[in-house]
Design a protein around this motif. Structure first.
Motif, PDB file in Angstrom:
ATOM      1  N   GLN A  63      36.663  63.818   5.863  1.00 44.60           N
ATOM      2  CA  GLN A  63      37.149  63.640   6.140  1.00 44.60           C
ATOM      3  C   GLN A  63      37.619  64.369   7.834  1.00 44.60           C
ATOM      4  O   GLN A  63      37.502  65.992   7.824  1.00 44.60           O
ATOM      5  CB  GLN A  63      39.289  63.632   5.718  1.00 44.60           C
ATOM      6  CG  GLN A  63      39.096  63.167   4.934  1.00 44.60           C
ATOM      7  CD  GLN A  63      39.158  63.378   3.422  1.00 44.60           C
ATOM      8  OE1 GLN A  63      38.973  64.309   3.276  1.00 44.60           O
ATOM      9  NE2 GLN A  63      38.030  62.842   2.602  1.00 44.60           N
ATOM     10  N   CYS A 106      34.500  59.504   6.692  1.00 47.13           N
ATOM     11  CA  CYS A 106      35.196  58.571   6.516  1.00 47.13           C
ATOM     12  C   CYS A 106      36.320  58.742   6.307  1.00 47.13           C
ATOM     13  O   CYS A 106      37.763  59.925   6.243  1.00 47.13           O
ATOM     14  CB  CYS A 106      34.925  58.532   4.603  1.00 47.13           C
ATOM     15  SG  CYS A 106      33.760  58.528   4.234  1.00 47.13           S
ATOM     16  N   LEU A 107      37.363  57.884   7.583  1.00 49.75           N
ATOM     17  CA  LEU A 107      38.247  58.180   7.604  1.00 49.75           C
ATOM     18  C   LEU A 107      39.225  56.738   7.767  1.00 49.75           C
ATOM     19  O   LEU A 107      40.042  57.047   7.017  1.00 49.75           O
ATOM     20  CB  LEU A 107      38.252  57.300   9.754  1.00 49.75           C
ATOM     21  CG  LEU A 107      36.929  58.440  10.923  1.00 49.75           C
ATOM     22  CD1 LEU A 107      37.136  56.756  12.353  1.00 49.75           C
ATOM     23  CD2 LEU A 107      37.581  59.211  11.243  1.00 49.75           C
ATOM     24  N   THR A 108      38.052  56.189   6.877  1.00 50.14           N
ATOM     25  CA  THR A 108      39.596  55.055   6.337  1.00 50.14           C
ATOM     26  C   THR A 108      39.465  55.124   4.051  1.00 50.14           C
ATOM     27  O   THR A 108      38.046  55.490   3.944  1.00 50.14           O
ATOM     28  CB  THR A 108      39.367  53.603   6.286  1.00 50.14           C
ATOM     29  OG1 THR A 108      38.270  53.308   5.973  1.00 50.14           O
ATOM     30  CG2 THR A 108      39.874  53.294   7.501  1.00 50.14           C
TER      31      THR A 108
END
Lengths: 454, 252, 481
Positions: free
Chosen positions: A387, A357-359
């Protein structure tokens, strides 16, 4: 969000079926038509599955069903040759190319593909009449209608799609590329039905590219049945690349006989709402299934991969690897069910699901399932959500690689594990390029497309 | 007096005959070496003697101290003093070496009508026997063979042999995969444990181990039969000439 | 193979050790469930009005609810009108000394290895013994009272500490939480209450033994543990029941509230009668256990060894609300013969930097079905949450099933979640290796199983660990074929 509730939508669709039954059935033989009534009943009984139900725990189907679409019971009248307006994002591949437009087989003025002897590529509707024995034996046999509401909906409405038959003993070197195009001036719901029969001891590779060519709301509900006979080897690469207004439910039901070997690889580059149902039944001993998937999602996209590997007999192997990279407010779900039936001894089933998950806003849901009724088995599954590895990032930076570039490298490395299983070297290379472009955000969804609808 | 007597022993696995009539006698105090090319049936013989149920005995007799060995359960064979050093020792996660050995030692004592060993005596025994194979303290506190290196596993086999004080020890390719230092330690251990009443069967492909554990008799096993028996020089001859001459001799 | 089969046949006849029942005069109410029955129970216990209202409210909710069907269990229809909802050993209002307790009752607990005579007790464990619906005796109360620790039966707590009960009861598991929680909230009979005041480290292990004795009865107890700021307690529960041909219902609630910097260890050895080898009889065990890590740095550890019950439906859960709070769940669930278990945990991460660990070891034998079902959820604001889950299954025999259904939901990208699961069998090569060292197949299996479960057994208090270890072996004897 949706404009309509699921029950109303269901009745609307059933009503549409009843009103247009004659048009749907026209030109199709009994083998296709006689299963419709049962299918529509199954659809009626199960309805459009609610979000939260076990199979759709994290996916709201009303994101697809809850919009207004047109429906066409006739093949589109194509004013231009789709080939002139579309260039595939996977060029330079030496393949046999087949086009389908809005779920209908596009016959290039009767031109024959230069296929090796005995290989049959037809429209689903022509083949149903032309090859009754193959249809009797295989059509609608590999999906359990009473459990598969959405596939049943497809069965009731099925009019066209692709039929592919690789005869016994034939080895096809070049892949067959199937390009599914959605285009038109109005929103459109499409039910496409494909049947693939891979004969004994034969080998073939299929690449399926899904594209949208105009900016409408599209909803493609595709069902593909694949029968892989003894000792056959079959690869199925699916590249999903559609715009944000599109919805796609893509279901594939694979039935594998003794000593057969399959590879299913789904690359989801782009799509507003994507649900992939991948069912593999290992029905003959020493069969092997390899199921891989990579999704790169951003914006408000939603991708849900639902896999079900059914070890029905002893001595079969399955390997499964799914990865998701989530950016922006995207959501993704993975549901991986492995069933090892009683007496399916010596089963080896491995599954892995890894997600980045980048955000802050991205949401990942994963639900692996092992159901095991035999004791002499080796099974495992693993799932991680995390991450980008900060230590690895730091390591790269300390070697002078910029932060952005380092991230790209690590994401590419993350994705690479899925790509490395592709058995067509040149395709693996192209996949690598596509993924990199997608990750860099350079990739306007269809390079060759004049629409630039993104 | 004969400790082990094997008479026309035939055994098969999955219907395929591996041992095709073995005859062998081992007296107390003797060291026998069984050599042979790969696939000749050496490890099968070891497994059959230990009672592995994957092998089916189709014919023949084996007596161990005048008792019918073949009707005995594997654990009773062990308790009666037959020890197998496994070629590939099995890992048992979660079961500590100490518990494992304590259970094994006490089973043997029970079989011989002795009381269970006291905790104190057991710990002393553990300490003493570890020295025999220069075994690391660390290893006895770990799970059985789990995470052991190849050399550690083989040392651990000999350590268990020391603990259980068997009458007959069968060393199944104990030298395979061992570097020369470890080989020396393992062989020294075996030699230290040797008494006038105990016997050893050394199963090996190579002669090297026999430099350290000197055999009284050398047998050559080929295609399920003992085709040649001689003194320790036979092993040297084999080392020099390889197995081909045996094959030729037999096939003529 | 044949040898192992023989052992299998011999030992599966092995009797359930706790299967006796005692002839004790019972105070029963008529079978069946209605508002009147709820009122009757409340009246028998001389409860305040608010508690009766709580029960009635729960009962009305229950009537509207349906039995949950999502578990991997086959459960026959339960006829609630055929169950006695209150059954108590006839006794005086309160025992002044042990001499006044029915000798048969003392004998029962002695047979279970739980002497109620404090002189004979293992030092360091205080026991609350609950038979059918009633708490029989709580030991070491005076010692505990000195530290301000309250440990008594739930009924006594209602009378003597109504403010605490009213404050905390239902605060973790609301009466309408689920079907069985609602049922319990309507008809619960007794149970244990413990309260550890601020800063107190409870000087001994607290333990409740639950025993179902009477026929046709259901047991519905509830446990409430409140750990105030900076306190610590280790709490154990054990359960047994007689062998009876009919199924008996057990639906309990456990609520745990943990304030800042406090720590609770909750251990269970569940050995309800599992039914006979043909699957007849046995306890239906539907339990809602939940802990609230409310304060920052609060800690909760669940340890459980589940060998009993015909059906187990149980998911001890933790809500990690306080920042830096942490929870662990260690479980061994054994099923044999026709037992069915659907059990696991829920870890809900709400606070920042919350941690959870799940170690689940399932062992299935015979024709049993053993499922792990667990949820790990990281909510949006749970920054830095961390979970590690390990769910292993061990299969003994080819007619049993082992299943894992983990649900992992992540809504915060700073979280790191890992889940691993493996399924394996006891290898014939492992057994042969033990045989070759003189260890019988039976003992080899015991060793291997205990080795497999060691990580979990190690989390139990010493006395319990030994008992649990034996229990594992007994439950599985002869199950490898």
């Amino acid at each position: 969000m949706s404009e309509i509730d699921s029950n109303t939508m269901k009745y609307k669709l059933i009503n549409m079926y009843q009103q247009n039954k004659a048009a749907i059935e026209e030109g199709l033989p009994d083998v296709v038509n006689r299963v419709r009534e049962n299918a529509i009943r199954d659809f009626d009984r199960q309805g459009i599955p609610e979000k939260g139900s076990e199979a759709y725990k994290y996916t709201d189907l009303m994101r697809a069903f809850g919009k207004t679409y047109g429906y066409s019971f006739k093949a589109p009248k194509t004013d231009v040759d789709p080939e002139t307006i579309f260039q595939c994002a996977v060029p330079d591949l030496d393949t046999y190319t087949i086009l389908l437009e809005n779920g209908w087989f596009y016959n290039k003025s009767g031109e024959q593909l230069n296929l090796p002897k005995g290989i049959i590529v037809r429209s689903f509707r022509d083949a149903a009449t032309e090859f009754p024995e193959l249809f009797e034996k295989h059509y609608n046999k590999y999906l359990e209608s009473h459990k598969e509401s959405i596939a049943s909906f497809n069965t009731a409405f099925a009019q066209d799609g692709l039929f592919l038959h690789i005869p016994d003993g034939v080895v096809l070197e070049k892949p067959i590329q199937i390009i599914n195009l959605l285009r038109g001036g109005n929103p459109l719901l499409v039910n496409q039905r494909n049947l693939i029969v891979v004969g004994k001891n034969s080998q073939a590779k299929v690449i399926v590219c899904d594209h949208t060519l105009s900016q409408q709301n599209f909803f493609a509900n595709t069902v593909t049945e694949v029968f892989i006979d003894e000792s056959a080897v079959f690869d199925y690469y699916s590249i999903q690349n559609q715009h944000n207004q599109s919805s796609q439910i893509s279901s594939i039901f694979v039935n594998q006989m003794k000593n057969s070997n399959s590879l299913l690889n789904t690359l989801t580059l782009h799509g507003g709402f994507v649900r992939n149902n991948i069912h593999v039944k290992l029905a003959g001993e020493h069969a092997e299934a390899n199921v891989y998937g990579l999704s790169l999602v951003d914006g408000k996209q939603h991708v849900d991969n639902f896999t079900f590997v059914d070890h029905a007999v002893a001595n079969c192997n399955s390997n499964e690897l799914y990865k998701n990279v989530l950016d922006d407010e995207a959501t993704a779900a993975f549901n991986g069910r492995i069933l090892v039936r009683e007496d399916a001894q010596k089963t080896q089933a491995f599954q892995s699901n890894k997600n980045i998950c980048l955000t802050q806003e991205a949401k990942m849901y994963t639900k692996p399932q092992l159901e095991i009724y035999a004791d002499d088995v080796k099974c495992s599954h693993g799932a991680t959500i995390g991450q980008i590895d900060e230590e690895a990032l730091f390591y790269l930076k300390s070697r002078g690689i910029g932060g952005h570039e380092a991230r790209m490298m690590l994401m590419h490395a993350f994705a690479y594990e899925v790509l490395s299983h592709i058995r067509v070297p040149v395709l693996m290379e192209r996949y690598g390029d596509l993924v990199e472009k997608r990750l860099r955000g350079e990739f306007s969804k269809c390079e060759g497309c004049f629409v630039h609808c993104n | 007096m004969v400790m082990l007597k094997i008479n026309n022993l035939k055994a098969s696995v999955d219907g395929k005959e591996i041992l095709k009539g073995i005859n062998l006698e081992v007296k107390p105090g003797e060291v026998h070496a069984i050599m042979g090319p790969n696939g000749s049936g050496k490890s099968t013989l070891a497994s059959v003697l230990a009672g592995n149920e994957n092998f089916e005995v189709t014919e023949g007799e084996v007596s161990f101290f005048n008792k019918d060995l073949l009707v005995m359960a594997p654990e009773d064979r062990a308790r009666a003093g037959l020890f197998l050093s496994f070629q590939y020792p099995i890992e048992i996660p979660g079961v500590s070496m100490v518990n494992f050995m304590k259970a094994a030692v006490n089973e043997k004592r029970k079989y011989n009508g002795q009381e269970p060993i006291s905790a104190q005596d057991f710990l002393k025994m553990l300490r003493d026997k570890k020295k025999v194979v220069e075994m690391d303290d660390r290893l006895t506190s770990r799970s059985v063979n789990e995470g052991f290196s190849g050399g550690e596993k083989k040392k651990n086999e000999i350590f268990q042999m020391a603990m259980l004080e068997p009458k007959l020890s069968i060393l199944d390719e104990t030298d395979s995969g061992l570097d020369i230092d470890a080989l020396r330690i393992v062989a020294n251990g075996v030699n230290k444990l040797k008494t006038a009443n105990t016997s050893t069967i050394v199963i090996t492909h190579y002669q090297r181990l026999l430099d350290y554990i000197v055999p009284d008799v050398v047998h050559i096993l080929y295609n399920g039969r003992i085709v040649k028996t001689g003194g320790k020089d036979l092993a040297l001859e084999l080392e020099e000439k390889g197995y081909d001459w045996i094959k030729e001799e037999v096939n003529v | 193979m044949s040898e192992q089969d023989k052992i299998l046949n011999e030992v599966t006849q092995n009797d359930y050790k706790y299967g006796f029942h005692s002839d004790i005069e019972q105070d029963d109410i008529p079978k069946g469930l209605s508002e009147d029955v709820v009122r009757l129970i409340s009246a028998k216990k001389n409860e305040p009005e608010w508690l009766l209202e709580y029960r009635l409210n729960a009962y009305r909710n229950w009537l509207e609810m349906k039995m949950p069907k999502w578990a991997h269990l086959k459960i026959p229809e339960i006829n609630y009108q055929d169950i006695i909802f209150y059954s108590a050993p006839k006794q005086q209002a309160k025992y002044e000394s042990l001499d006044e307790v029915d000798p048969e009752l003392i004998e029962t607990f002695n047979k279970l290895g739980i002497p109620l005579d404090e002189q004979k007790m293992l030092s360091g464990v205080a026991v609350d013994a609950v038979m059918d619906s009633i708490s029989v005796k709580t030991t070491f109360r005076d010692v505990l009272a000195e530290k301000g620790v309250i440990f008594c039966s739930f009924s006594e707590a209602v009378q003597e500490h109504p403010d605490l009960i009213q404050k905390y009861m239902g605060s973790v598991v609301p009466s309408n939480d689920n079907y069985f929680a609602a049922l319990n909230s309507a008809v619960f009979s007794d149970g244990s209450f413990c309260f550890i005041p601020k800063g107190v480290r409870c000087p001994m292990e607290l333990s409740t033994y639950f025993r179902i004795n009477a026929a046709n009865t259901g047991q519905f107890e509830r446990t409430l543990i409140v750990a105030e700021e900076g306190s610590y307690v280790s709490y154990l529960e054990g359960c047994t029941a007689p062998m009876r041909d009919e199924n008996q219902l057990h639906a309990a609630i456990v609520e745990i509230v943990i304030a800042a910097d406090a720590e609770v260890k909750y251990s269970t050895v569940q050995n309800w009668y599992p039914g006979n080898k043909n699957g007849k009889g046995g306890i239906f065990n539907f339990v809602t256990k939940r802990g609230l890590c409310q304060g920052k740095n609060s800690k909760l550890r669940w340890s459980q060894v589940e060998t009993g019950s015909a059906v187990t439906w149980k998911y001890p859960s933790t809500l990690l609300i306080g920042d830096n709070s942490s929870a662990e769940f260690y479980s061994v669930a054994v099923t044999n013969n026709h037992q069915q278990a659907d059990t696991g945990t829920k870890m809900i991460h709400i606070g920042k930097n919350t941690k959870s660990t799940v170690v689940s070891k399932g062992i299935s034998a015979g024709k049993s079905q053993n499922s792990y079902r667990g949820l790990v959820k990281v909510t949006k604001r749970a920054e830095g949450a961390r979970n590690f889950s390990q769910c292993d299954s061990l299969l003994l025999g080819d007619r049993c099933g082992a299943h894992t259904f983990p649900y992992v939901e992540c809504e915060n990208n700073t979280a790191i979640l890992e889940h691993e699961a493996t399924t394996s069998k006891i290898g014939e090569d492992q057994i042969f290796y033990c045989n070759q060292r003189g260890i019988s197949t039976e003992d080899a299996i015991g060793m291997i199983v205990n080795g497999y479960a060691k990580e979990v057994l190690n989390t139990l208090p010493m006395e319990f660990a030994v008992e649990a270890q034996k229990l594992l072996q007994i439950s599985l004897e002869g199950s490898v074929g």
